[in-house]
Write a protein that holds these residues in place. Structure first.
Motif, PDB file in Angstrom:
ATOM      1  N   HIS A  10       0.808  -1.225   0.000  1.00  0.00           N
ATOM      2  CA  HIS A  10       0.000   0.000   0.000  1.00  0.00           C
ATOM      3  C   HIS A  10       0.841   1.275   0.000  1.00  0.00           C
ATOM      4  O   HIS A  10       0.487   2.254  -0.666  1.00  0.00           O
ATOM      5  CB  HIS A  10      -0.973  -0.004   1.192  1.00  0.00           C
ATOM      6  CG  HIS A  10      -1.990  -1.102   1.102  1.00  0.00           C
ATOM      7  ND1 HIS A  10      -3.036  -1.074   0.208  1.00  0.00           N
ATOM      8  CD2 HIS A  10      -2.100  -2.274   1.781  1.00  0.00           C
ATOM      9  CE1 HIS A  10      -3.758  -2.164   0.343  1.00  0.00           C
ATOM     10  NE2 HIS A  10      -3.210  -2.924   1.283  1.00  0.00           N
ATOM     11  N   ASP A  11       1.959   1.298   0.711  1.00  0.00           N
ATOM     12  CA  ASP A  11       2.815   2.483   0.746  1.00  0.00           C
ATOM     13  C   ASP A  11       3.494   2.745  -0.596  1.00  0.00           C
ATOM     14  O   ASP A  11       3.947   3.859  -0.859  1.00  0.00           O
ATOM     15  CB  ASP A  11       3.897   2.334   1.827  1.00  0.00           C
ATOM     16  CG  ASP A  11       3.295   2.295   3.228  1.00  0.00           C
ATOM     17  OD1 ASP A  11       2.146   2.753   3.392  1.00  0.00           O
ATOM     18  OD2 ASP A  11       3.975   1.800   4.141  1.00  0.00           O
ATOM     19  N   GLU A  12       3.574   1.735  -1.440  1.00  0.00           N
ATOM     20  CA  GLU A  12       4.248   1.851  -2.730  1.00  0.00           C
ATOM     21  C   GLU A  12       3.294   2.217  -3.873  1.00  0.00           C
ATOM     22  O   GLU A  12       3.743   2.532  -4.972  1.00  0.00           O
ATOM     23  CB  GLU A  12       4.974   0.548  -3.066  1.00  0.00           C
ATOM     24  CG  GLU A  12       6.138   0.231  -2.141  1.00  0.00           C
ATOM     25  CD  GLU A  12       7.277   1.203  -2.322  1.00  0.00           C
ATOM     26  OE1 GLU A  12       7.588   1.563  -3.476  1.00  0.00           O
ATOM     27  OE2 GLU A  12       7.862   1.624  -1.302  1.00  0.00           O
ATOM     28  N   ASN A  17       3.970   1.277  -7.829  1.00  0.00           N
ATOM     29  CA  ASN A  17       4.277  -0.129  -7.581  1.00  0.00           C
ATOM     30  C   ASN A  17       2.976  -0.850  -7.221  1.00  0.00           C
ATOM     31  O   ASN A  17       2.424  -0.660  -6.141  1.00  0.00           O
ATOM     32  CB  ASN A  17       5.287  -0.259  -6.442  1.00  0.00           C
ATOM     33  CG  ASN A  17       5.663  -1.703  -6.152  1.00  0.00           C
ATOM     34  OD1 ASN A  17       5.077  -2.648  -6.684  1.00  0.00           O
ATOM     35  ND2 ASN A  17       6.630  -1.884  -5.272  1.00  0.00           N
ATOM     36  N   ILE A  18       2.507  -1.672  -8.143  1.00  0.00           N
ATOM     37  CA  ILE A  18       1.271  -2.413  -7.884  1.00  0.00           C
ATOM     38  C   ILE A  18       1.563  -3.905  -7.704  1.00  0.00           C
ATOM     39  O   ILE A  18       0.766  -4.764  -8.043  1.00  0.00           O
ATOM     40  CB  ILE A  18       0.233  -2.189  -9.006  1.00  0.00           C
ATOM     41  CG1 ILE A  18       0.833  -2.546 -10.359  1.00  0.00           C
ATOM     42  CG2 ILE A  18      -0.281  -0.764  -8.987  1.00  0.00           C
ATOM     43  CD1 ILE A  18      -0.191  -2.555 -11.481  1.00  0.00           C
ATOM     44  N   SER A  19       2.739  -4.216  -7.163  1.00  0.00           N
ATOM     45  CA  SER A  19       3.140  -5.605  -6.947  1.00  0.00           C
ATOM     46  C   SER A  19       2.210  -6.290  -5.961  1.00  0.00           C
ATOM     47  O   SER A  19       1.727  -5.678  -5.005  1.00  0.00           O
ATOM     48  CB  SER A  19       4.570  -5.678  -6.401  1.00  0.00           C
ATOM     49  OG  SER A  19       5.479  -5.112  -7.312  1.00  0.00           O
ATOM     50  N   LEU A  20       1.985  -7.555  -6.205  1.00  0.00           N
ATOM     51  CA  LEU A  20       1.164  -8.378  -5.332  1.00  0.00           C
ATOM     52  C   LEU A  20       2.075  -9.265  -4.513  1.00  0.00           C
ATOM     53  O   LEU A  20       2.976  -9.914  -5.057  1.00  0.00           O
ATOM     54  CB  LEU A  20       0.202  -9.243  -6.156  1.00  0.00           C
ATOM     55  CG  LEU A  20      -0.721 -10.174  -5.383  1.00  0.00           C
ATOM     56  CD1 LEU A  20      -1.718  -9.366  -4.545  1.00  0.00           C
ATOM     57  CD2 LEU A  20      -1.462 -11.082  -6.357  1.00  0.00           C
TER      58      LEU A  20
END
Length: 157
Positions: A10-12, A17-20
């Protein structure tokens, strides 16, 4: 995903950054995953390959002395593999030995145990290797045994 935990960083998100993040991944979670970004109408796919980290190194044991074949029978077993590995027997020069069929068991945890027997004759090198490997993941484990000349049955006849 089957029982695992999925979350975003969430901070990214503000940095794009939408990494899972996948946690508690199980073998059954292996497969293709799709990411869809509605605002951009874009899809992205990724293939998740789950590899076991519970692998036990192969163990070679002296199974029997078979006087009819004038050789020593060795057995090798290794557990905790995923995906299913192959088991190879090699002599001291790295040549493949002809062995019996590999027995494969798949446990309730979906991990594989493989075992095989080989008859080592006096014409082979005294140093024998059992190698268990997965070509698609480049994982390999091996163990070595030195068969003393005194164990060959024909010397007792």
């Amino acid at each position: 995903m089957d029982g695992g935990i999925q979350s975003l960083f969430h901070d990214e998100l503000k940095h794009g950054n939408i990494s899972l993040k996948l946690s508690n991944v199980k073998i059954s979670d292996q497969g293709t995953y799709k990411c869809f970004i509605p605002a951009l109408e874009k899809n992205s796919f990724i293939q998740l390959l789950v590899v076991s980290d519970a692998i036990s190194g192969p163990v070679i044991s002296l199974s029997a002395i078979n006087k009819a074949r004038s050789g020593v029978v060795l057995q090798c077993e290794s557990a905790g593999w995923y995906p299913e590995p192959e088991l190879l027997w090699l002599d001291g020069e790295g040549n493949l030995l002809s062995a019996g069929p590999t027995e494969t068991l798949r446990g309730p945890d979906d991990l594989y145990t493989v075992s095989s027997r080989v008859t080592v004759e006096k014409r082979h090198s005294n140093n024998i290797t059992c190698r268990v490997q997965q070509r698609n993941t480049n994982q390999s484990r091996e163990t070595h045994i030195h068969v003393p000349v005194l164990l060959y049955p024909s010397l007792f006849v």
